[in-house]
Design a protein around this motif. Structure first.
Motif, PDB file in Angstrom:
ATOM      1  N   THR A 170       0.820  -1.211   0.000  1.00  0.00           N
ATOM      2  CA  THR A 170       0.000   0.000   0.000  1.00  0.00           C
ATOM      3  C   THR A 170       0.855   1.263   0.000  1.00  0.00           C
ATOM      4  O   THR A 170       2.065   1.223  -0.209  1.00  0.00           O
ATOM      5  CB  THR A 170      -1.016  -0.019   1.159  1.00  0.00           C
ATOM      6  N   VAL A 171       0.182   2.385   0.248  1.00  0.00           N
ATOM      7  CA  VAL A 171       0.817   3.697   0.252  1.00  0.00           C
ATOM      8  C   VAL A 171       0.644   4.284   1.646  1.00  0.00           C
ATOM      9  O   VAL A 171      -0.436   4.167   2.227  1.00  0.00           O
ATOM     10  CB  VAL A 171       0.130   4.619  -0.794  1.00  0.00           C
ATOM     11  N   LEU A 172       1.690   4.886   2.188  1.00  0.00           N
ATOM     12  CA  LEU A 172       1.553   5.578   3.478  1.00  0.00           C
ATOM     13  C   LEU A 172       1.843   7.060   3.257  1.00  0.00           C
ATOM     14  O   LEU A 172       2.715   7.413   2.453  1.00  0.00           O
ATOM     15  CB  LEU A 172       2.497   4.963   4.516  1.00  0.00           C
ATOM     16  N   GLN A 173       1.085   7.898   3.992  1.00  0.00           N
ATOM     17  CA  GLN A 173       1.152   9.355   3.780  1.00  0.00           C
ATOM     18  C   GLN A 173       1.825  10.026   4.980  1.00  0.00           C
ATOM     19  O   GLN A 173       1.297   9.978   6.092  1.00  0.00           O
ATOM     20  CB  GLN A 173      -0.264   9.907   3.627  1.00  0.00           C
ATOM     21  N   SER A 174       2.941  10.699   4.731  1.00  0.00           N
ATOM     22  CA  SER A 174       3.708  11.292   5.845  1.00  0.00           C
ATOM     23  C   SER A 174       2.949  12.376   6.596  1.00  0.00           C
ATOM     24  O   SER A 174       3.285  12.682   7.731  1.00  0.00           O
ATOM     25  CB  SER A 174       5.012  11.877   5.323  1.00  0.00           C
ATOM     26  N   TYR A 175       1.930  13.003   5.979  1.00  0.00           N
ATOM     27  CA  TYR A 175       1.226  14.070   6.711  1.00  0.00           C
ATOM     28  C   TYR A 175       0.351  13.532   7.846  1.00  0.00           C
ATOM     29  O   TYR A 175      -0.052  14.286   8.718  1.00  0.00           O
ATOM     30  CB  TYR A 175       0.460  15.011   5.790  1.00  0.00           C
ATOM     31  N   LEU A 176       0.054  12.244   7.868  1.00  0.00           N
ATOM     32  CA  LEU A 176      -0.794  11.695   8.940  1.00  0.00           C
ATOM     33  C   LEU A 176       0.033  11.394  10.187  1.00  0.00           C
ATOM     34  O   LEU A 176       1.122  10.822  10.095  1.00  0.00           O
ATOM     35  CB  LEU A 176      -1.478  10.405   8.482  1.00  0.00           C
ATOM     36  N   PHE A 177      -0.520  11.712  11.359  1.00  0.00           N
ATOM     37  CA  PHE A 177       0.193  11.446  12.614  1.00  0.00           C
ATOM     38  C   PHE A 177       0.469   9.947  12.792  1.00  0.00           C
ATOM     39  O   PHE A 177       1.422   9.552  13.430  1.00  0.00           O
ATOM     40  CB  PHE A 177      -0.633  11.920  13.825  1.00  0.00           C
ATOM     41  N   THR A 179       1.455   7.715  10.776  1.00  0.00           N
ATOM     42  CA  THR A 179       2.278   7.020   9.775  1.00  0.00           C
ATOM     43  C   THR A 179       3.572   6.405  10.305  1.00  0.00           C
ATOM     44  O   THR A 179       4.006   5.369   9.810  1.00  0.00           O
ATOM     45  CB  THR A 179       2.490   7.934   8.555  1.00  0.00           C
ATOM     46  N   ASP A 180       4.190   7.013  11.344  1.00  0.00           N
ATOM     47  CA  ASP A 180       5.400   6.356  11.884  1.00  0.00           C
ATOM     48  C   ASP A 180       5.067   4.925  12.326  1.00  0.00           C
ATOM     49  O   ASP A 180       5.827   3.990  12.063  1.00  0.00           O
ATOM     50  CB  ASP A 180       5.977   7.158  13.062  1.00  0.00           C
ATOM     51  N   ASP A 181       3.907   4.774  12.987  1.00  0.00           N
ATOM     52  CA  ASP A 181       3.510   3.424  13.443  1.00  0.00           C
ATOM     53  C   ASP A 181       3.228   2.509  12.257  1.00  0.00           C
ATOM     54  O   ASP A 181       3.591   1.334  12.269  1.00  0.00           O
ATOM     55  CB  ASP A 181       2.235   3.503  14.314  1.00  0.00           C
ATOM     56  N   ASP A 182       2.562   3.051  11.241  1.00  0.00           N
ATOM     57  CA  ASP A 182       2.245   2.226  10.066  1.00  0.00           C
ATOM     58  C   ASP A 182       3.511   1.804   9.315  1.00  0.00           C
ATOM     59  O   ASP A 182       3.601   0.685   8.807  1.00  0.00           O
ATOM     60  CB  ASP A 182       1.297   2.972   9.112  1.00  0.00           C
ATOM     61  N   VAL A 183       4.495   2.712   9.265  1.00  0.00           N
ATOM     62  CA  VAL A 183       5.767   2.366   8.606  1.00  0.00           C
ATOM     63  C   VAL A 183       6.399   1.190   9.361  1.00  0.00           C
ATOM     64  O   VAL A 183       6.809   0.183   8.756  1.00  0.00           O
ATOM     65  CB  VAL A 183       6.724   3.588   8.565  1.00  0.00           C
ATOM     66  N   ALA A 184       6.439   1.283  10.694  1.00  0.00           N
ATOM     67  CA  ALA A 184       7.048   0.197  11.488  1.00  0.00           C
ATOM     68  C   ALA A 184       6.292  -1.113  11.256  1.00  0.00           C
ATOM     69  O   ALA A 184       6.898  -2.181  11.093  1.00  0.00           O
ATOM     70  CB  ALA A 184       7.040   0.575  12.974  1.00  0.00           C
ATOM     71  N   LEU A 189       6.049  -6.516   8.613  1.00  0.00           N
ATOM     72  CA  LEU A 189       5.298  -7.472   7.788  1.00  0.00           C
ATOM     73  C   LEU A 189       5.975  -7.747   6.431  1.00  0.00           C
ATOM     74  O   LEU A 189       5.461  -8.510   5.629  1.00  0.00           O
ATOM     75  CB  LEU A 189       3.882  -6.927   7.518  1.00  0.00           C
ATOM     76  N   LYS A 190       7.112  -7.061   6.196  1.00  0.00           N
ATOM     77  CA  LYS A 190       7.831  -7.181   4.901  1.00  0.00           C
ATOM     78  C   LYS A 190       6.922  -6.825   3.720  1.00  0.00           C
ATOM     79  O   LYS A 190       6.919  -7.484   2.670  1.00  0.00           O
ATOM     80  CB  LYS A 190       8.395  -8.585   4.702  1.00  0.00           C
ATOM     81  N   SER A 191       6.120  -5.804   3.913  1.00  0.00           N
ATOM     82  CA  SER A 191       5.194  -5.382   2.865  1.00  0.00           C
ATOM     83  C   SER A 191       5.797  -4.203   2.088  1.00  0.00           C
ATOM     84  O   SER A 191       6.432  -3.331   2.683  1.00  0.00           O
ATOM     85  CB  SER A 191       3.880  -4.967   3.531  1.00  0.00           C
ATOM     86  N   ARG A 192       5.593  -4.179   0.803  1.00  0.00           N
ATOM     87  CA  ARG A 192       6.142  -3.094  -0.026  1.00  0.00           C
ATOM     88  C   ARG A 192       5.333  -1.813   0.194  1.00  0.00           C
ATOM     89  O   ARG A 192       4.136  -1.791  -0.044  1.00  0.00           O
ATOM     90  CB  ARG A 192       6.089  -3.495  -1.517  1.00  0.00           C
ATOM     91  N   VAL A 193       6.016  -0.754   0.613  1.00  0.00           N
ATOM     92  CA  VAL A 193       5.335   0.527   0.885  1.00  0.00           C
ATOM     93  C   VAL A 193       5.744   1.562  -0.157  1.00  0.00           C
ATOM     94  O   VAL A 193       6.914   1.665  -0.497  1.00  0.00           O
ATOM     95  CB  VAL A 193       5.746   1.059   2.285  1.00  0.00           C
ATOM     96  N   ALA A 224      13.828   5.169   7.352  1.00  0.00           N
ATOM     97  CA  ALA A 224      13.489   3.890   8.012  1.00  0.00           C
ATOM     98  C   ALA A 224      13.185   2.834   6.944  1.00  0.00           C
ATOM     99  O   ALA A 224      13.654   1.689   7.023  1.00  0.00           O
ATOM    100  CB  ALA A 224      12.286   4.083   8.934  1.00  0.00           C
ATOM    101  N   LEU A 225      12.443   3.213   5.929  1.00  0.00           N
ATOM    102  CA  LEU A 225      12.083   2.245   4.877  1.00  0.00           C
ATOM    103  C   LEU A 225      13.297   1.840   4.047  1.00  0.00           C
ATOM    104  O   LEU A 225      13.458   0.672   3.683  1.00  0.00           O
ATOM    105  CB  LEU A 225      11.007   2.851   3.957  1.00  0.00           C
ATOM    106  N   LEU A 226      14.170   2.808   3.756  1.00  0.00           N
ATOM    107  CA  LEU A 226      15.351   2.483   2.952  1.00  0.00           C
ATOM    108  C   LEU A 226      16.268   1.512   3.702  1.00  0.00           C
ATOM    109  O   LEU A 226      16.842   0.599   3.109  1.00  0.00           O
ATOM    110  CB  LEU A 226      16.120   3.766   2.602  1.00  0.00           C
ATOM    111  N   GLU A 227      16.357   1.682   5.007  1.00  0.00           N
ATOM    112  CA  GLU A 227      17.258   0.811   5.787  1.00  0.00           C
ATOM    113  C   GLU A 227      16.668  -0.569   6.028  1.00  0.00           C
ATOM    114  O   GLU A 227      17.366  -1.563   5.974  1.00  0.00           O
ATOM    115  CB  GLU A 227      17.557   1.458   7.145  1.00  0.00           C
ATOM    116  N   ALA A 228      15.336  -0.617   6.301  1.00  0.00           N
ATOM    117  CA  ALA A 228      14.785  -1.894   6.768  1.00  0.00           C
ATOM    118  C   ALA A 228      13.566  -2.359   5.985  1.00  0.00           C
ATOM    119  O   ALA A 228      13.066  -3.454   6.232  1.00  0.00           O
ATOM    120  CB  ALA A 228      14.412  -1.745   8.251  1.00  0.00           C
ATOM    121  N   GLY A 229      13.082  -1.562   5.044  1.00  0.00           N
ATOM    122  CA  GLY A 229      11.846  -1.906   4.337  1.00  0.00           C
ATOM    123  C   GLY A 229      12.072  -2.922   3.230  1.00  0.00           C
ATOM    124  O   GLY A 229      13.204  -3.303   2.925  1.00  0.00           O
TER     125      GLY A 229
END
Ligand SMILES: Cc1cc2nc3c(=O)[nH]c(=O)nc-3n(C[C@H](O)[C@H](O)[C@H](O)COP(=O)(O)OP(=O)(O)OC[C@H]3O[C@@H](n4cnc5c(N)ncnc54)[C@H](O)[C@@H]3O)c2cc1C
Length: 317
Positions: A170-177, A179-184, A189-193, A224-229
């Motif tokens: 899916t897509v995550l939006q940085s403007y939402l509070f 999103t840090d949790d959703d990125v983690a 889950l090894k899901s492509r963001v 965070a995504l570049l390092e561990a996503g």
């Protein structure tokens, strides 16, 4: 200069929409952002991009289906897009069993088009049919993120199906509070963001109103995504942010082939091509179809100069 909120509100007024839709004057500006009215026209545009070494994600414009029949129709369109893509020689995936290689031409879809307003089960059933078909063709389906009312349901559904389908994300939006949790969560889950700043008009109760805060969050989450996503997509035209992330990737010795940049059709073509020349994977989001107005308004709101052009034309004529 006009604010994003002002432009989005004005664009949603019926007389403004009618004028912009019907006037030939705006056609060149519309065409800059929208590849065509038909699938054939958009596939021609995709081939031109593929021949330049860019990758593509194809999107049929349209949001919020209001009946099961309309949701089925949207699903049929997605299946047809996947089938037509599988017949394009330029879109053949060079992947081997040993090495992951991203699909050159995939599709982006919306859960509200799959029937999310009719119930999460309706959207899930339609989405899974599309994913099964895409899997049989060795292709990938991105689920776009829409307004914040849908964020929780989208994240919940994507988290639920990720073990069954590795050919989606899916897509995550940085403007939402949130999103840090959703990125983690998506990293675990090894899901492509696909990470974006966010394009909708959102209340201050759920999203940062200040651009600097959004930009800060974007950089933090992208790192965070570049390092561990898992093969993240860094979707932005913000050159300062792209430069900062390129520096980060170099410093951390992150392989260029483990992520991709993404940009919208018609925006910063110079930057798209210069990143390809430097060896980065770059994917272009190519929208098509006759329901282009909401997408077009969001692109205007991001760039006041585009809106000035429309306003000047309206007052002149
Ligand atoms: C591939 C892709 C997929 C997307 N998918 C989603 C999604 O699923 N959900 C969602 O909410 N949003 C989505 N977006 C939109 C995103 O949220 C932003 O609204 C959009 O990308 C603009 O933000 P920016 O990161 O480019 O930064 P900004 O700070 O808005 O812009 C940075 C610079 O980019 C250039 N630029 C940006 N927009 C324009 C424009 N319209 N016209 C001309 N120049 C422009 C300008 O030079 C500007 O200074 C997507 C964006 C991309 C690139």
């Amino acid at each position: 200069m006009f604010s994003r909120a002002f432009i989005l509100k004005t664009a949603s007024l019926a007389p403004v929409e009618k004028t912009v839709r019907n006037s030939k004057l705006f056609k060149p500006l519309v065409r800059r952002f929208i590849a065509g009215d038909t699938l054939d026209e958009s596939l021609d545009a995709c081939v031109v991009l593929l021949q330049k070494g860019l990758m593509v994600t194809l999107d049929i414009l349209g949001e919020n289906t209001e009946s099961p029949e309309a949701a089925n129709q949207a699903k049929a369109t997605y299946l047809n897009m996947l089938q037509r893509i599988s017949q394009l020689p330029e879109a053949k995936n060079a992947s081997t069993a040993e090495a992951f290689s991203p699909e050159p031409l995939n599709i982006s879809i919306k859960l509200t088009q799959c029937g999310l307003d009719l119930g999460i089960d309706v959207a899930e059933k339609n989405l899974c049919e599309v994913l099964d078909y895409a899997k049989s063709l060795n292709n990938f389906v991105r689920v776009d993120m829409e307004a914040s009312d849908y964020a929780e349901r989208t994240v919940a559904l994507m988290s639920k199906i990720v073990t069954q389908y590795s050919n989606t994300g899916t897509v995550l939006q940085s403007y939402l509070f949130r999103t840090d949790d959703d990125v983690a969560k998506m990293i675990s889950l090894k899901s492509r963001v696909r990470l974006v700043k966010g394009a909708y008009l959102e209340p201050a109760s759920v999203a940062y109103p200040e651009k600097e805060k959004v930009d800060e969050a974007y950089v933090r989450q992208a790192k965070a995504l570049l390092e561990a996503g898992h093969y993240p997509a860094i979707a932005t035209h913000d050159e300062a942010i792209i430069n900062e992330l390129v520096k980060f990737v170099d410093e951390k010795k992150i392989d260029k082939k483990t992520f991709e940049f993404q940009m919208l059709y018609g925006i910063r073509r110079d930057l798209q091509e210069s990143l390809v020349a430097k060896g980065y994977n770059v994917r272009i989001y190519v929208p098509f179809g006759d329901q282009w107005y909401p997408y077009f308004s969001r692109r205007l709101a991001e760039r006041p100069a585009n809106t000035m052009f429309i306003l000047k034309s309206l007052f002149k004529g």
